[in-house]
Motif scaffolding. Sequence first.
Motif, PDB file in Angstrom:
ATOM      1  N   ALA A 166       0.945  -1.241  -0.139  1.00  0.00           N
ATOM      2  CA  ALA A 166       0.094  -0.053   0.022  1.00  0.00           C
ATOM      3  C   ALA A 166       0.937   1.221   0.025  1.00  0.00           C
ATOM      4  O   ALA A 166       0.666   2.335  -0.633  1.00  0.00           O
ATOM      5  CB  ALA A 166      -0.903  -0.042   1.372  1.00  0.00           C
ATOM      6  N   LEU A 167       1.965   1.303   0.875  1.00  0.00           N
ATOM      7  CA  LEU A 167       2.748   2.247   0.908  1.00  0.00           C
ATOM      8  C   LEU A 167       3.391   2.796  -0.436  1.00  0.00           C
ATOM      9  O   LEU A 167       3.597   3.944  -0.731  1.00  0.00           O
ATOM     10  CB  LEU A 167       3.871   2.186   1.879  1.00  0.00           C
ATOM     11  CG  LEU A 167       3.539   2.602   3.376  1.00  0.00           C
ATOM     12  CD1 LEU A 167       4.388   2.104   4.365  1.00  0.00           C
ATOM     13  CD2 LEU A 167       3.157   4.056   3.507  1.00  0.00           C
ATOM     14  N   ARG A 172       4.142   6.465  -4.591  1.00  0.00           N
ATOM     15  CA  ARG A 172       4.272   6.824  -5.975  1.00  0.00           C
ATOM     16  C   ARG A 172       3.173   8.063  -6.465  1.00  0.00           C
ATOM     17  O   ARG A 172       3.603   8.654  -7.004  1.00  0.00           O
ATOM     18  CB  ARG A 172       4.063   5.463  -6.629  1.00  0.00           C
ATOM     19  CG  ARG A 172       4.047   5.658  -8.291  1.00  0.00           C
ATOM     20  CD  ARG A 172       3.453   4.412  -9.198  1.00  0.00           C
ATOM     21  NE  ARG A 172       4.198   3.166  -8.870  1.00  0.00           N
ATOM     22  CZ  ARG A 172       3.519   2.333  -8.232  1.00  0.00           C
ATOM     23  NH1 ARG A 172       2.196   2.303  -7.757  1.00  0.00           N
ATOM     24  NH2 ARG A 172       4.164   1.156  -8.111  1.00  0.00           N
ATOM     25  N   ALA A 173       2.130   7.687  -6.043  1.00  0.00           N
ATOM     26  CA  ALA A 173       1.108   8.786  -6.233  1.00  0.00           C
ATOM     27  C   ALA A 173       1.306  10.148  -5.393  1.00  0.00           C
ATOM     28  O   ALA A 173       1.091  11.237  -6.342  1.00  0.00           O
ATOM     29  CB  ALA A 173      -0.442   8.367  -5.737  1.00  0.00           C
ATOM     30  N   ALA A 174       1.686  10.094  -4.428  1.00  0.00           N
ATOM     31  CA  ALA A 174       2.211  11.465  -3.664  1.00  0.00           C
ATOM     32  C   ALA A 174       3.439  11.987  -4.554  1.00  0.00           C
ATOM     33  O   ALA A 174       3.354  13.282  -4.730  1.00  0.00           O
ATOM     34  CB  ALA A 174       2.696  11.100  -2.220  1.00  0.00           C
ATOM     35  N   LYS A 188      -4.090  14.752   0.920  1.00  0.00           N
ATOM     36  CA  LYS A 188      -4.917  13.726   1.187  1.00  0.00           C
ATOM     37  C   LYS A 188      -4.098  12.369   1.198  1.00  0.00           C
ATOM     38  O   LYS A 188      -4.224  11.523   2.098  1.00  0.00           O
ATOM     39  CB  LYS A 188      -6.053  13.425   0.191  1.00  0.00           C
ATOM     40  CG  LYS A 188      -7.143  14.450   0.289  1.00  0.00           C
ATOM     41  CD  LYS A 188      -8.231  14.475  -0.557  1.00  0.00           C
ATOM     42  CE  LYS A 188      -9.200  15.470  -0.451  1.00  0.00           C
ATOM     43  NZ  LYS A 188     -10.398  15.443  -1.544  1.00  0.00           N
ATOM     44  N   VAL A 189      -3.312  12.183   0.038  1.00  0.00           N
ATOM     45  CA  VAL A 189      -2.283  10.874   0.109  1.00  0.00           C
ATOM     46  C   VAL A 189      -1.354  10.876   0.859  1.00  0.00           C
ATOM     47  O   VAL A 189      -0.964   9.807   1.814  1.00  0.00           O
ATOM     48  CB  VAL A 189      -1.881  10.668  -1.461  1.00  0.00           C
ATOM     49  CG1 VAL A 189      -0.921   9.541  -1.570  1.00  0.00           C
ATOM     50  CG2 VAL A 189      -2.851  10.850  -2.405  1.00  0.00           C
ATOM     51  N   ALA A 190      -0.620  12.031   1.417  1.00  0.00           N
ATOM     52  CA  ALA A 190       0.414  12.053   2.328  1.00  0.00           C
ATOM     53  C   ALA A 190      -0.208  11.682   3.717  1.00  0.00           C
ATOM     54  O   ALA A 190       0.334  11.377   4.534  1.00  0.00           O
ATOM     55  CB  ALA A 190       0.759  13.553   2.469  1.00  0.00           C
ATOM     56  N   VAL A 195      -0.458   7.636   8.169  1.00  0.00           N
ATOM     57  CA  VAL A 195      -1.288   6.710   8.958  1.00  0.00           C
ATOM     58  C   VAL A 195      -0.606   5.310   9.132  1.00  0.00           C
ATOM     59  O   VAL A 195      -0.329   4.989  10.092  1.00  0.00           O
ATOM     60  CB  VAL A 195      -2.741   6.259   8.408  1.00  0.00           C
ATOM     61  CG1 VAL A 195      -3.368   5.063   9.351  1.00  0.00           C
ATOM     62  CG2 VAL A 195      -3.439   7.645   8.688  1.00  0.00           C
ATOM     63  N   LEU A 196       0.147   5.012   7.919  1.00  0.00           N
ATOM     64  CA  LEU A 196       0.862   3.933   7.742  1.00  0.00           C
ATOM     65  C   LEU A 196       2.232   3.861   8.380  1.00  0.00           C
ATOM     66  O   LEU A 196       2.824   2.893   8.483  1.00  0.00           O
ATOM     67  CB  LEU A 196       0.772   3.267   6.285  1.00  0.00           C
ATOM     68  CG  LEU A 196      -0.518   2.858   5.985  1.00  0.00           C
ATOM     69  CD1 LEU A 196      -0.474   2.633   4.276  1.00  0.00           C
ATOM     70  CD2 LEU A 196      -0.980   1.690   6.431  1.00  0.00           C
TER      71      LEU A 196
END
Length: 321
Positions: A166-167, A172-174, A188-190, A195-196
């Motif tokens: 997931a990370l 990658r998206a961030a 939002k992605v950060a 959280v993880l």
Amino acid sequence: MAVDKNKIIAEATKHVQKGAYDKAIKSYEKILAEDAKDVRILLKVGELHQKKGDDKAAAAAFQKVAETYAEQGFFLKSVAVYKQIVKLDPDDVRANERLAALYQQLGLMSDAMAQLQTVAAAHEKAGDLGRLTEVLRRMVELDPDNIASSIKLGEMQARAGQAAAALECFRRAAAYLKRNSRADEYLKVAERIAVLTPDDHALTRELAHIYLGKGDTKRALAKLQLSFKVDAKDVETLQLLAQAFRDLGQTSKTLSVYKELARVHEERGRAGDARAAWRKVQELAPDDPDAAAALGAGAGAARRVAPAHPAATPLAFGPTF
């Protein structure tokens, strides 16, 4: 004994002319019994099922045609037939998946992505999370910059307890979102990454900085509280705390933070930075005796004075922190 194809085709044609489609199909099935991959006959059978209004049966006949074309290397012909199949039966997930694979094989990536999105939507609707995850993984592999797919795959993996995978998706998206200045989406992605990775204190401070820039001081303070607990002498954290308290109009807490910041700089031999912090104190409280003593006596005297003033004791922030 081999069947006489021409005779059977003529027989079937007469049935079609009379509208006897079922009889025509049975005639054609005699040929298919000997050659199940006769695409010409399969196409005729499919067309007859269509005329009868039996789209499912027509799709099944066309499916065999499409598979045969693909086996023979006629990929464009196979694509054309599969497109006909999905029009007849949009819920045929297998046909949609095969069409996506053919588009990918032909290098038609945007068409492949569109088809995979259809497949993903079907699996999601059916509640088949395992197959949905697999399709999302294919989409990310096909187009790593497809941020929506990366994020959705990350969410699926996070719910499945696959934190590392997931990370990878979220990071990658961030990175893409930050690179393309899509600040709100990046935030939002950060937060999902935070959280993880609760021990990523650099990210925690970054989020605090972003929230301060957005004027969301309460959220910024929540992040800074986490950073302060980890390292009460971190200069960046103290600077952000001072800014947050100043934005909230909490002058006494702002002064306490600037004094603590000055003390930290003095401990580390940064006389110039210490004086800058004391000047911040003096701006807010011109009559502050600690600032007056530190700035009036010079850097060396400031270090001698520092332990005596209240800022030398550990900071303790109240409920507003």
